[in-house]
Design an enzyme around this catalytic site. Structure first.
Site, short mmCIF file in Angstrom:
data_model
loop_
_atom_site.label_atom_id
_atom_site.label_comp_id
_atom_site.label_asym_id
_atom_site.label_seq_id
_atom_site.Cartn_x
_atom_site.Cartn_y
_atom_site.Cartn_z
N CYS A 1 -16.01 61.55 -121.41
CA CYS A 1 -16.96 60.69 -122.09
C CYS A 1 -18.35 61.23 -121.81
O CYS A 1 -18.68 61.56 -120.68
CB CYS A 1 -16.82 59.26 -121.55
SG CYS A 1 -18.15 58.20 -122.10
N TYR B 1 12.97 63.75 -83.83
CA TYR B 1 14.24 64.45 -84.06
C TYR B 1 14.43 65.68 -83.18
O TYR B 1 15.36 66.44 -83.38
CB TYR B 1 14.41 64.82 -85.53
CG TYR B 1 13.23 65.58 -86.13
CD1 TYR B 1 12.89 66.84 -85.66
CD2 TYR B 1 12.49 65.05 -87.17
CE1 TYR B 1 11.83 67.54 -86.21
CE2 TYR B 1 11.43 65.73 -87.73
CZ TYR B 1 11.10 66.98 -87.23
OH TYR B 1 10.06 67.67 -87.78
N GLU C 1 21.70 64.65 -89.89
CA GLU C 1 20.77 63.51 -89.87
C GLU C 1 19.93 63.49 -91.14
O GLU C 1 19.79 64.52 -91.79
CB GLU C 1 19.89 63.57 -88.61
CG GLU C 1 19.19 64.89 -88.42
CD GLU C 1 18.67 65.09 -87.00
OE1 GLU C 1 19.33 64.66 -86.04
OE2 GLU C 1 17.61 65.71 -86.84
N CYS D 1 -21.84 55.14 -119.33
CA CYS D 1 -20.56 54.51 -119.71
C CYS D 1 -20.13 53.53 -118.62
O CYS D 1 -20.03 53.90 -117.46
CB CYS D 1 -19.48 55.58 -119.90
SG CYS D 1 -17.82 54.89 -120.04
N CYS E 1 -14.77 57.26 -126.45
CA CYS E 1 -14.39 56.68 -125.16
C CYS E 1 -13.85 55.27 -125.37
O CYS E 1 -14.49 54.45 -126.03
CB CYS E 1 -15.62 56.64 -124.25
SG CYS E 1 -15.37 55.68 -122.76
N LYS F 1 19.00 69.77 -99.64
CA LYS F 1 18.05 68.99 -100.44
C LYS F 1 18.77 68.29 -101.58
O LYS F 1 19.53 68.92 -102.32
CB LYS F 1 16.95 69.91 -101.02
CG LYS F 1 16.07 70.56 -99.96
CD LYS F 1 15.14 69.56 -99.30
CE LYS F 1 13.75 69.55 -99.88
NZ LYS F 1 12.97 70.74 -99.83
N ASP G 1 11.26 62.13 -95.65
CA ASP G 1 10.20 62.74 -96.43
C ASP G 1 8.84 62.27 -95.93
O ASP G 1 8.25 61.34 -96.44
CB ASP G 1 10.37 62.38 -97.91
CG ASP G 1 9.62 63.34 -98.80
OD1 ASP G 1 9.13 64.36 -98.28
OD2 ASP G 1 9.52 63.06 -100.00
N LYS H 1 16.97 63.72 -93.70
CA LYS H 1 15.71 64.45 -93.74
C LYS H 1 14.67 63.49 -94.29
O LYS H 1 14.68 63.16 -95.47
CB LYS H 1 15.83 65.69 -94.63
CG LYS H 1 14.59 66.55 -94.63
CD LYS H 1 14.88 67.88 -95.31
CE LYS H 1 13.69 68.80 -95.25
NZ LYS H 1 12.49 68.23 -95.86
N CYS I 1 -16.66 52.73 -123.92
CA CYS I 1 -18.01 52.51 -124.47
C CYS I 1 -18.18 53.04 -125.89
O CYS I 1 -19.25 52.94 -126.47
CB CYS I 1 -19.05 53.15 -123.57
SG CYS I 1 -18.98 54.96 -123.60
S1 IVH Z 1 14.33 69.60 -87.75
C1 IVH Z 1 12.84 73.95 -86.69
N1 IVH Z 1 15.05 67.22 -88.54
O1 IVH Z 1 11.69 68.77 -92.66
C2 IVH Z 1 12.53 72.89 -87.64
N2 IVH Z 1 13.23 68.25 -89.64
O2 IVH Z 1 11.26 72.23 -93.09
C3 IVH Z 1 12.86 71.58 -87.05
N3 IVH Z 1 12.20 66.88 -91.36
O3 IVH Z 1 9.05 70.42 -91.12
C4 IVH Z 1 12.92 70.54 -88.08
N4 IVH Z 1 13.50 65.13 -91.12
O4 IVH Z 1 8.96 67.94 -91.23
C5 IVH Z 1 14.20 68.24 -88.72
N5 IVH Z 1 15.79 65.09 -89.08
C6 IVH Z 1 14.93 66.11 -89.27
C7 IVH Z 1 13.91 66.07 -90.24
C8 IVH Z 1 13.09 67.18 -90.39
C9 IVH Z 1 12.49 65.64 -91.78
C10 IVH Z 1 11.13 67.73 -91.92
C11 IVH Z 1 10.25 68.38 -90.92
C12 IVH Z 1 10.30 69.87 -91.17
C13 IVH Z 1 10.89 69.92 -92.54
C14 IVH Z 1 11.85 71.08 -92.71
#
Ligand code: IVH
Length: 672
Positions: free
Chosen positions: A426, A226, A116, A431, A408, A314, A120, A118, A411
């Site tokens: 400054c 999740y 799935e 200013c 500056c 990542k 951010d 990840k 000013c």
């Molecule tokens: S599972 C046991 N699934 O990524 C850890 N994490 O260090 C369970 N994150 O802190 C995390 N999308 O904030 C999981 N589909 C996803 C995620 C996800 C984002 C983040 C989460 C976690 C960090 C991983």
């Protein structure tokens, strides 16, 4: 049509169910089935009913998403099971290593992986009892997090009531800000002269940790869940089933998950995502692999930090080559000159980039960045890109080295660089750029909160000479204001009202508003609590200040410096004369404690405390004790023979604690 209470209750419940259903269709399934106008009409009818019969209001009512007043701080919550993080893989080899470890631990077994996106954002936990949302927390250090219930309630994809009751359920997910909301927020901040968030994750974190749920609501966060941290009354056997179940219960699950039987397929899928990720409306910084079978997950177990059944792949940071067209500086509130690069627009990580932060002159010298240079820019999950390196081999001699201006740009006063510091400032106390930024900060929401005093009005006040420092705001007259361009009689009156109201702000707000270097909201609160008055803080010696936990030498020195300035003392004297509050109104006891922000009401007789003792126990931990139950009450503590407050709590759906539970809460054993 006038309804009696019973009929109104029935109608309200009908409306809530309807609204919840349409919320689900709209926010979770993305498939609205009724026009917005019809939805709005139902909301309005429910609001009216609740206005007419306040006793019908429940905390899970869709009208209650933005409730409560700003908090002084967050209480801490201990997670039922630790919130771990994930180990990372950066390439195909590391993914195959992970697969090998998993299979070695499960000899001869079939292994399926769920993959799935990840997201951010920021991990949160949401706790439901009998289908009702009780509380939510940030991940914090994994063991304990902060109670952000009020803020989570403002997120439309957080169900306040599940589509069917589950005795106990703690779900985990990622709160995030869409790319669009992020861009809009930063635009508004830039206009207001406020610092920008580097990426949607920081913006989401800053928003969830807002003390005022109104602000959180205005910034539009979203949530994908999740996983499940803890549950009672359900028994899924695989992660895919968990996701399906969560979606049935009313949560938004990211639809992009896929199940694979072999690592080769996973890797093929991962490679397809390298470019796909930019097409999504939210930031994705990788993919998460999870062993599907929950029984296998259990047997694989976890290390102290992360589960052995999951890994995060990542994405590599995105880089691009472009040209530096110019380097310009901006003067901030504290007078710091910050250089930025004006770039030839280039596509990078899904957006067009035309600016990079350069931080300070040392960085420019170190990297030898010149105007006209071809440079490598990078966004490592961050939205504001940085220059990684100069392609010196591509220079043709026309590039122009840059140096910090000696005066500056606003000013023309000389600038200085203090020994041991990278920043150039400054020196002009008056200013206009500094004053402008300083006043914007002074009036901002988390400082003196003067509504209607935005950057444009401040600009006019400075230009007209009506205001030379923050204290001048308090001698503005109606006649002065209406003469300003674009400020009608009504806005002028409102603004005067907001300025007047700001006089009674807490001492903590005032200290923060002064804009003392390094003194943020938290430090301001600590100082207000410790010194109780501005006068006492002004008299504090550096050694007294550093003795306060959490006040480091940098902050202490900045405070002493600030109050040593005659100009600053003159402005402070003017603020006092104007009648601005400079004292800590509350007792201050326990501020920032584990119950801070929580409002208790006591009813009935407790066996082991008198009323006064119980009150003190709450206050010691930062909580407040109120005399009557309202929607703002967090807990009603009910002893023997409770009175009508108990019934009121039941009607309003306020959480009721018996004496045992109250003691556990005080002891920090249990999180209610
Ligand atoms: S599972 C046991 N699934 O990524 C850890 N994490 O260090 C369970 N994150 O802190 C995390 N999308 O904030 C999981 N589909 C996803 C995620 C996800 C984002 C983040 C989460 C976690 C960090 C991983």
């Amino acid at each position: 049509m006038k309804l009696d209470l019973a009929a109104a209750r029935e109608r309200a419940e009908f409306l809530r169910k309807e609204i919840e259903l349409h919320n689900y269709n709209y926010y979770v399934l993305d498939k609205p089935v009724i026009p917005d106008s019809q939805y709005d009409q139902m909301m309005r009818e429910l609001e009216k009913l609740e206005e007419q019969f306040p006793e019908l209001i429940t905390p899970y009512s869709p009208t209650q998403r933005v409730g409560g007043r700003p908090r002084e701080g967050f209480a801490t919550i201990r997670h039922l099971t630790p919130m771990l993080s994930l180990a990372n893989a950066f390439n195909e080899g590391e993914l195959r290593d992970f697969d090998r470890r998993v299979r070695q631990a499960l000899p001869g077994e079939q292994v399926q992986y769920v993959v799935e996106p990840k997201i951010d954002g920021l991990a949160v936990s949401l706790y439901y009892e009998n289908g009702y949302f009780i509380r939510g927390a940030t991940r914090g250090d994994g063991e304990t997090g902060e109670d952000i219930t009020a803020n989570l309630k403002t997120i439309k994809t957080v169900p306040l009531r599940l589509r069917r009751p589950v005795p106990e359920l703690e779900v985990r997910g990622e709160a995030y800000m869409s790319k669009e909301s992020f861009a809009r927020l930063n635009e508004a901040r830039e206009e207001a002269g406020e610092s920008l968030f580097a990426n949607p994750r920081n913006a989401a974190a800053g928003t969830l940790r807002q003390l005022d749920p109104q602000v959180t609501a205005s910034r539009q966060l979203a949530l994908f869940v999740y996983g499940i941290g803890h549950s009672r009354g359900i028994a899924p056997s695989g992660h895919k089933e968990v996701l399906e179940l969560l979606s049935e219960l009313g949560f938004k699950v990211n639809p992009e998950y896929r199940v694979f039987d072999r690592m080769d397929e996973v890797i093929e899928y991962v490679s397809r995502w390298q470019s796909r990720r930019f097409d999504l409306p939210y930031a994705v910084d990788g993919l998460v692999l999870k062993v599907n079978s929950l029984s296998q997950q259990e047997r694989l177990g976890s290390t102290m930090k992360s589960p052995r059944w999951s890994i995060a792949y990542k994405f590599p940071p995105e880089q691009a080559v472009t040209r530096v067209k110019d380097i310009f500086v901006r003067v901030g509130r504290t007078g710091v000159l910050t250089p930025s690069a004006d770039l030839e627009p280039v596509r990078l990580a899904g957006t067009t980039v035309s600016r990079a932060t350069l931080h300070n002159e040392d960085l420019i010298r170190e990297k030898d960045i010149r105007i006209g240079d071809r440079v490598l820019v990078q966004k490592a999950g961050d939205i504001i890109p940085e220059i990684v390196a100069v392609l010196t081999g591509e220079r043709d001699g026309t590039e122009v080295p840059w140096s910090m201006p000696r005066e500056c740009p606003s000013c023309r006063s000389p600038v200085v660089r203090a020994a041991g510091e990278a920043a150039v400032r400054c020196t002009n106390l008056a200013c206009p750029a500094k004053l402008w930024e300083g006043l914007i900060h002074f009036a901002s929401r988390n400082a003196m909160d003067i509504a209607g005093l935005g950057p444009a009005v401040i600009g006019q006040l400075l230009a007209s000479g009506l205001v030379r420092d923050p204290a001048d705001l308090y001698s503005l007259r109606y006649e002065d204001l209406v003469r300003l361009e674009r400020l009608g009689p009504k806005s002028a009156r409102n603004l005067l009202g907001a300025i007047e109201a700001s006089k009674s702000n807490s001492l903590a707000r005032l200290i923060f508003a002064l804009g003392i270097r390094h003194v943020g909201e938290r430090a301001a609160r600590i100082l207000a609590e410790r010194y109780k008055s501005l006068e006492a803080l002004m008299a504090a010696r550096e050694e007294d200040l550093v003795a306060i936990p959490e006040i480091g030498p940098k902050i202490a020195a900045a405070i002493v410096d600030f109050f040593a300035s005659e100009e600053n003392r003159r402005v402070l004297e003017k603020l006092v004369q104007a009648g601005v509050n400079t004292r800590d109104a509350g007792t201050g006891a326990g501020e920032g404690g584990p119950l801070s922000g929580k409002v208790f009401v006591l009813t009935g007789t407790l066996a082991s405390f008198s009323r006064q003792e119980a009150k003190e126990e709450v206050e010691k931990r930062g909580g407040k004790v109120a005399s009557s139950v309202s929607r703002n009450t967090d807990y009603v503590v009910a002893g023997e023979k409770p009175g009508s407050k108990y019934e009121k709590a039941l009607v309003l759906g306020v959480r009721i604690l018996n004496e045992e539970e109250f003691k556990e809460l005080l002891a920090g054993i249990k999180n209610h």
